[in-house]
Design an enzyme around this catalytic site. Structure first.
Site, PDB file in Angstrom:
ATOM      1  N   LYS B  81       0.851  -1.195   0.000  1.00 22.68           N
ATOM      2  CA  LYS B  81       0.000   0.000   0.000  1.00 22.68           C
ATOM      3  C   LYS B  81       0.883   1.241   0.000  1.00 22.68           C
ATOM      4  O   LYS B  81       1.884   1.285   0.722  1.00 22.68           O
ATOM      5  CB  LYS B  81      -0.900  -0.032   1.245  1.00 22.68           C
ATOM      6  N   SER B 156      -9.740   1.788   2.942  1.00 21.75           N
ATOM      7  CA  SER B 156      -8.875   2.559   2.070  1.00 21.75           C
ATOM      8  C   SER B 156      -7.844   1.737   1.301  1.00 21.75           C
ATOM      9  O   SER B 156      -7.307   2.211   0.306  1.00 21.75           O
ATOM     10  CB  SER B 156      -8.152   3.623   2.882  1.00 21.75           C
ATOM     11  N   SER B 180      -9.846  -0.440   7.133  1.00 22.55           N
ATOM     12  CA  SER B 180      -9.232  -0.272   5.813  1.00 22.55           C
ATOM     13  C   SER B 180      -8.546  -1.510   5.244  1.00 22.55           C
ATOM     14  O   SER B 180      -8.154  -1.509   4.076  1.00 22.55           O
ATOM     15  CB  SER B 180      -8.231   0.883   5.836  1.00 22.55           C
TER      16      SER B 180
END
Lengths: 95, 486
Positions: B81, B156, B180
């Protein structure tokens, strides 16, 4: 409720955010709506409830403060929008 | 017929590379071929570091040729990420304010992956600074759900979830502050683990809300999640909040049954408004656990309804402080037109942050400001104590809690972007674990009539990941989930 334009501008100033007039109006409404939803917490009795300071209840974890070399110094400086040798350059703050 | 390497688990790929049945380079190339074919639709990556990855893969192969011992993730392609630092590679947090910022060091989780001989394929898309539940808040691109490109992948960590679901990688790292990892895992039909707060070092994770943030893995199997946790978990002197505890072992035996396991169903999670297909899939999953021998009983988490409000005071408050560092002086964008230092902060930040980030900074600044602090921040910290108490009480009666990961199946693009409160409510089942610090995971448990993935959330007490993962692996064996084919 709606957060007033002057309150939005005051908060934006504290947060160091330049907002457009359109953003001020939009955030006023949205923040109001969010704060309305959060008002539900007011109904809970928390007089005798301590605030959470750490979810794990861990205490401070002191250690010796020993300097160590950092290999990425030049790489950090390369990220600076403006630099002067090993220094970050900022606009003049003292007259 | 040769095996499609992209269908294999991380556990299997690492074993093959160690045994010399496949080279790390061949494994990497197979995944890049698939990534390059699907990425134009999925758009999971902000940056693909193919040359770096192939060099890492060749180094793994070279190490083996020379008789070296290969690590636990030998040759396993992993996506990261883009709020985790990978030295020498751009970290943007999907924000214009960090465009062009190159990491000067590795996050600890990333360094541990490298030390385990993993191959890093690139940086995945996210909601800007991890603030969002659909990845629509990325300043750069919209990631689509591999199962239905008209729908969001969740957020997210939407890029990491989509990349694993689409089989571009078997493993990815994400971060979870209010759901997330688990919410996009549910939306994309993969396993997503949020470890106990303190289990994985946060060093090198760009801070959003420091008391809630935790790094964790995405995978297609529970065994891969356990393997990843064993690599990235454990004490790190660079993060004072990382726990002095060994992570569970890499290989957990899959239990034959779940006899003796006590599973709790929180009454407050089966609320009006929950999607009927989500509820049906969750109840069917609970029957699977019961069929494996677990005893199931109702439990109560009475403060659940306050979770979203509590979270959306605390997380933005911490964010408003953490994001103060993005000021255009040391990295990232900087507005050149400003005359004074203060003006340069305001213009850089006003122009560099997107709408949701500004909204949360404003909300957090408001909650912490003089005159409002007691009513909002201090109040929420007390309610947080009550919520942690709910879990303590429940875990005195049961080993695990089972519930839906999300109240709805994956939604369409634009469906919730106009209404922040509606978007915030999609985290209602995941937020409580962050507030209490528990470990929890999402595991695929079925699909809607339209074929969209649904997730079962299992929650354990703090530092009980071994119990959590082992129950999840028994569930997985009893109820395998189809692999995404195209």
């Amino acid at each position: 409720m709606s957060v007033s334009d002057s309150d939005v501008r005051r908060i934006a100033k504290l947060a160091r955010l330049r907002l457009s007039d359109e953003e001020v109006a939009r955030f006023g409404g949205q923040l109001g709506k969010i704060l309305d939803a959060m008002a539900e917490l007011g109904g809970l009795d928390t007089k005798n409830v301590p605030p959470t300071e750490s979810v794990l209840g861990t205490a401070n974890a002191p250690r010796e403060d020993e300097p160590r070399p950092f290999a990425g110094r030049e790489r950090l400086l390369e990220n600076a929008p403006d630099r002067d040798g090993p220094y970050f350059k900022v606009r003049k703050v003292i007259e | 017929m040769s095996t499609d390497l992209t269908e294999l688990s991380a556990v299997r790929l690492a074993a093959m590379v160690r045994a010399g049945e496949a080279s790390a380079e061949a494994v990497a190339r197979a995944h890049f071929a698939r990534l390059e074919r699907l990425e134009p639709t999925v758009k999971a990556f902000l940056l693909v570091t193919k040359d770096l990855a192939l060099a890492q893969a060749r180094a793994v192969d070279e190490k083996r040729r020379k008789g070296g011992t290969l690590g636990a993730l030998a040759g396993v392609p992993v996506a990261i990420k883009d709020n985790l630092q990978v030295e020498g590679v751009e970290t943007t947090c999907a924000s214009k304010i960090l465009k062009g910022h190159v990491a000067a060091y590795d996050a600890t989780a990333v360094a541990r992956l490298k030390a385990a001989d993993a191959v890093l394929v690139g940086k995945t898309n996210l909601d800007e600074f991890a603030m969002g539940s659909s990845t629509e808040n990325s300043a750069f691109q919209k990631t689509t759900n591999p199962w239905d490109p008209a729908r969001v992948p969740g957020g997210s960590s939407g890029g990491s979830a989509a990349a694993v679901a689409a089989r571009m990688v078997p493993l990815a790292l994400g971060s979870d502050t209010g759901g997330s990892i688990r919410q996009p895992a549910a939306f994309c039909g993969v396993v997503g683990l949020k470890p106990t707060y303190g289990r994985v070092s946060r060093y090198g994770l760009v801070a959003f809300a420091s008391s809630l943030d935790q790094v964790g893995p995405f995978s297609r199997t529970v065994a891969d999640a356990a393997l990843a946790l064993s690599v990235i978990g454990g004490r790190d002197p660079m993060d004072a909040t990382s726990a002095r505890r060994e992570p569970p072992p890499a290989a957990l035996p899959v239990p034959k049954d779940l006899k003796g396991l006590r599973v709790g169903l929180p009454r407050e999670y089966f609320i009006a408004g929950i999607d009927p297909e989500v509820e049906a899939a969750t109840r069917a999953a609970v029957e699977v656990l019961r069929g494996l021998g677990a005893t199931v009983k109702d439990v109560s988490l009475p403060h659940t309804k306050y979770a979203v409000s509590t979270y959306y005071i605390l997380a933005p408050s911490e964010a408003s402080a953490n994001l103060a560092r993005f000021d255009g002086v040391r990295y990232g964008a900087s507005d050149r037109s400003a005359k004074t230092l203060e003006e340069s902060y305001e213009l850089t930040r006003g122009g560099g942050f997107g709408p949701e980030v500004k909204r949360r900074i404003m909300l957090g600044t408001y909650a912490l400001s003089s005159g409002y602090y007691d009513a909002y921040y201090a109040k929420a910290q007390r309610v947080r104590t009550l919520m942690a108490g709910d879990f303590k009480e429940a875990f005195s009666e049961v080993d695990l809690i089972a519930c839906p990961t999300t109240p709805t199946p994956p939604f369409r693009f634009g469906e919730k972007t106009e209404d922040p409160v509606a978007m915030y409510l999609s985290d209602v089942f995941t937020i409580p674990s962050n507030l209490a610090g528990n470990a929890s995971l999402s595991i695929p448990c079925g699909r809607t009539a339209g074929g969209l993935p649904l997730g079962l959330q299992l929650i354990s007490d703090v530092f009980c990941e071994a119990k959590l993962l082992s129950a999840a692996s028994a569930f997985e064996a009893a109820r395998p989930f189809p692999v995404f084919k195209e």
